[in-house]
Write a protein that holds these residues in place. Structure first.
Motif, PDB file in Angstrom:
ATOM      1  N   THR A   1      10.249   7.381   4.629  1.00 59.45           N
ATOM      2  CA  THR A   1      10.545   8.024   5.914  1.00 59.45           C
ATOM      3  C   THR A   1      11.765   7.386   6.563  1.00 59.45           C
ATOM      4  O   THR A   1      12.647   8.085   7.078  1.00 59.45           O
TER       5      THR A   1
ATOM      6  N   THR B   1       0.856  -1.187   0.000  1.00 54.99           N
ATOM      7  CA  THR B   1       0.000   0.000   0.000  1.00 54.99           C
ATOM      8  C   THR B   1       0.893   1.238   0.000  1.00 54.99           C
ATOM      9  O   THR B   1       2.115   1.151   0.146  1.00 54.99           O
ATOM     10  N   PHE B   2       0.260   2.369  -0.141  1.00 51.23           N
ATOM     11  CA  PHE B   2       1.027   3.615  -0.118  1.00 51.23           C
ATOM     12  C   PHE B   2       1.682   3.820   1.232  1.00 51.23           C
ATOM     13  O   PHE B   2       2.733   4.449   1.326  1.00 51.23           O
ATOM     14  N   TRP B   3       1.080   3.269   2.302  1.00 48.31           N
ATOM     15  CA  TRP B   3       1.689   3.395   3.631  1.00 48.31           C
ATOM     16  C   TRP B   3       3.045   2.701   3.693  1.00 48.31           C
ATOM     17  O   TRP B   3       3.967   3.187   4.346  1.00 48.31           O
ATOM     18  N   ASP B   4       3.175   1.582   3.023  1.00 53.29           N
ATOM     19  CA  ASP B   4       4.448   0.866   3.008  1.00 53.29           C
ATOM     20  C   ASP B   4       5.537   1.699   2.335  1.00 53.29           C
ATOM     21  O   ASP B   4       6.670   1.778   2.821  1.00 53.29           O
ATOM     22  N   TRP B   5       5.191   2.321   1.218  1.00 52.38           N
ATOM     23  CA  TRP B   5       6.156   3.152   0.516  1.00 52.38           C
ATOM     24  C   TRP B   5       6.500   4.413   1.304  1.00 52.38           C
ATOM     25  O   TRP B   5       7.658   4.823   1.354  1.00 52.38           O
ATOM     26  N   LEU B   6       5.487   5.022   1.926  1.00 52.32           N
ATOM     27  CA  LEU B   6       5.771   6.205   2.733  1.00 52.32           C
ATOM     28  C   LEU B   6       6.624   5.855   3.945  1.00 52.32           C
ATOM     29  O   LEU B   6       7.505   6.619   4.344  1.00 52.32           O
ATOM     30  N   ALA B   7       6.382   4.684   4.539  1.00 49.72           N
ATOM     31  CA  ALA B   7       7.201   4.242   5.664  1.00 49.72           C
ATOM     32  C   ALA B   7       8.644   4.002   5.220  1.00 49.72           C
ATOM     33  O   ALA B   7       9.595   4.389   5.911  1.00 49.72           O
TER      34      ALA B   7
ATOM     35  N   GLY C   1       4.887   6.122  -3.145  1.00 52.46           N
ATOM     36  CA  GLY C   1       3.770   6.106  -2.190  1.00 52.46           C
ATOM     37  C   GLY C   1       2.638   7.012  -2.634  1.00 52.46           C
ATOM     38  O   GLY C   1       1.461   6.643  -2.563  1.00 52.46           O
TER      39      GLY C   1
ATOM     40  N   ALA D   1       8.884   7.877  -1.424  1.00 51.26           N
ATOM     41  CA  ALA D   1       7.720   8.711  -1.105  1.00 51.26           C
ATOM     42  C   ALA D   1       6.917   9.013  -2.372  1.00 51.26           C
ATOM     43  O   ALA D   1       5.674   9.028  -2.342  1.00 51.26           O
TER      44      ALA D   1
ATOM     45  N   THR E   1       0.978   5.419  -5.633  1.00 49.70           N
ATOM     46  CA  THR E   1       0.168   4.280  -5.188  1.00 49.70           C
ATOM     47  C   THR E   1      -1.106   4.747  -4.484  1.00 49.70           C
ATOM     48  O   THR E   1      -2.140   4.077  -4.538  1.00 49.70           O
ATOM     49  N   TYR E   2      -1.050   5.888  -3.836  1.00 44.60           N
ATOM     50  CA  TYR E   2      -2.251   6.446  -3.207  1.00 44.60           C
ATOM     51  C   TYR E   2      -3.255   6.848  -4.277  1.00 44.60           C
ATOM     52  O   TYR E   2      -4.458   6.634  -4.135  1.00 44.60           O
TER      53      TYR E   2
END
Length: 149
Positions: free
Chosen positions: A18, A9-15, A43, A40, A46-47
């Motif tokens: 980060t 998910t986009f959360w995985d890429w943002l994590a 992410g 990012a 992907t969002y």
């Protein structure tokens, strides 16, 4: 593992982005910065497009990583262009070729001249106060002079 990759998910890429940016803060020298920005970016993509296949996400990540690093490298390489004011941080270079009278006699190879409101340390042959000298070079803050005949 394949199950995890298929459900990125986009959360995985943002994590990941980060985490890479945090690691960059600890002194990676810029290497992780652009990879973190690329993660990012994936992410965000992907969002916007949640059904993006995981293989395409990794291809996007690779392309964005290389693209951002190359663009930054090109920008940094072009940042070292020659200044329109080359003597800005080299004050003595503007004195080369100019003539001055000795403010303090040159004794044992060292003396002083006054240029404007500044006294400069000079090196040259021993000469008395008031002798006319020409600046021929510079060695740091020391100006090299020769007598004018």
């Amino acid at each position: 593992m394949l199950n995890f990759l298929q459900h990125l998910t986009f959360w995985d890429w943002l994590a990941l982005g980060t985490l890479l940016l945090i690691l960059e803060v600890f002194g990676a020298g810029g290497y992780l910065l652009w990879i973190g920005v690329a993660a990012a970016g994936v992410g965000i993509i992907t969002y916007v497009i949640p059904a993006l296949p995981w293989a395409l996400q990794f291809v996007l990540f690779a392309v964005l990583s290389v693209l951002s690093a190359v663009l930054w490298w090109r920008r940094q390489r072009n940042a070292g262009k020659i200044s329109d004011q080359p003597g800005l941080n080299d004050r003595g270079s503007e004195l080369l070729g100019r003539q001055f009278a000795l403010h303090e006699a040159i004794s044992s190879g060292r003396g002083k001249i006054k240029a404007g409101d500044t006294l400069w340390l000079v090196s040259g042959p021993d000469l008395p106060v008031g002798s006319a000298v020409r600046v021929t070079g510079q060695n740091g803050v020391l100006l090299l002079v020769e007598p004018i005949k």
